[in-house]
Design a protein around this motif. Structure first.
Motif, PDB file in Angstrom:
ATOM      1  N   ILE A 148       0.878  -1.176   0.000  1.00 26.59           N
ATOM      2  CA  ILE A 148       0.000   0.000   0.000  1.00 26.59           C
ATOM      3  C   ILE A 148       0.914   1.224   0.000  1.00 26.59           C
ATOM      4  CG2 ILE A 148      -1.838   1.231   1.207  1.00 26.59           C
ATOM      5  CD1 ILE A 148      -2.660  -1.400   2.461  1.00 26.59           C
ATOM      6  N   ASP A 153      -4.128   3.026  -3.431  1.00 25.04           N
ATOM      7  CA  ASP A 153      -3.980   1.653  -2.942  1.00 25.04           C
ATOM      8  C   ASP A 153      -4.740   1.467  -1.632  1.00 25.04           C
ATOM      9  OD1 ASP A 153      -2.312   1.075  -5.073  1.00 25.04           O
ATOM     10  OD2 ASP A 153      -0.472   1.466  -3.945  1.00 25.04           O
ATOM     11  N   ALA A 170      -3.303  -6.034  -1.995  1.00 21.72           N
ATOM     12  CA  ALA A 170      -2.843  -4.940  -1.138  1.00 21.72           C
ATOM     13  C   ALA A 170      -3.137  -5.320   0.306  1.00 21.72           C
ATOM     14  CB  ALA A 170      -3.546  -3.634  -1.509  1.00 21.72           C
TER      15      ALA A 170
END
Length: 218
Positions: A148, A153, A170
């Motif tokens: 991330i 994200d 993620a």
């Protein structure tokens, strides 16, 4: 006026102002997380706003603790309030109290029960997802091996976590990020259960025959 009446009177007067302050807290926190190019003046300004809002939440909790007349016994009976004082980004979970205050100003609810549940769950999910995205982005950016790396994200991660999808592309790697993930998963399951239950009940009511909608005769 007894303790319960004083406590309810305080909550009626402060719920809406505190909700506005919670949005201000979220705004100031978001500015400091997302804008890395803030000048020292504005960075300090938004830091003061964040601290003042947080102090307001602590004062509110202390006042309600005193008005309850139950001392420390108030803490285990209101666990969410205690958690929100420590983690003010979870303040959107108290949106139901905002609705209760607004309801007292109208004789009849504007929306049906099912619409109220879905509206509350949707708004809570939106605010909670945004707040979690900010928190996990702040914890994860720059961490070794982090997946991330941008706020986008973080938003994608929050959406997949709230909906209990969990693609795995993620994931948080820091202790702070994983703690946020656990809280968000728990909230996501609760919100999903509320929406699913409300929608199922609405379907049963919609397709039930008229004689099935009436309560059974005694």
């Amino acid at each position: 006026m007894n303790d319960d009446s004083r406590l309810r009177s305080w909550e009626r007067r402060t719920t809406l102002p505190l909700f506005v302050i919670s949005l201000l807290f979220l705004t100031s926190y978001a500015v400091r997380v997302l804008d890395s190019g803030l000048s020292p003046f504005w960075d300090k300004f938004w830091l003061v706003v964040t601290g003042a809002a947080w102090a307001t939440f602590v004062i509110d909790y202390g006042v309600r603790l005193l008005l309850s007349g139950r001392g420390l016994r108030f803490v285990p009976t209101h666990p969410l309030d205690a958690v929100i004082v420590v983690l003010p980004l979870l303040r959107p979970l108290r949106m139901v109290q905002v609705y209760n205050v607004m309801k007292e100003r109208h004789e009849e609810p504007v929306l049906s029960l099912y619409a109220r549940v879905i509206t509350y769950a949707s708004m809570t999910a939106l605010l909670l997802g945004f707040a979690s995205s900010l928190a996990v982005y702040q914890a994860e950016r720059g961490a070794p091996g982090a997946s991330i790396r941008t706020f986008g994200d973080a938003v994608w991660w929050a959406c997949s976590t709230l909906t209990t999808t969990g693609y795995g592309d993620a994931v948080p790697v820091t202790p702070q990020g994983r703690t946020i993930a656990v809280l968000l998963m728990a909230c996501g399951l609760a919100l999903l259960g509320a929406v699913t239950g409300s929608f199922s009940s609405w379907l049963l009511q919609s397709f039930a025959r008229p004689n099935e909608r009436r309560p059974p005769e005694r």
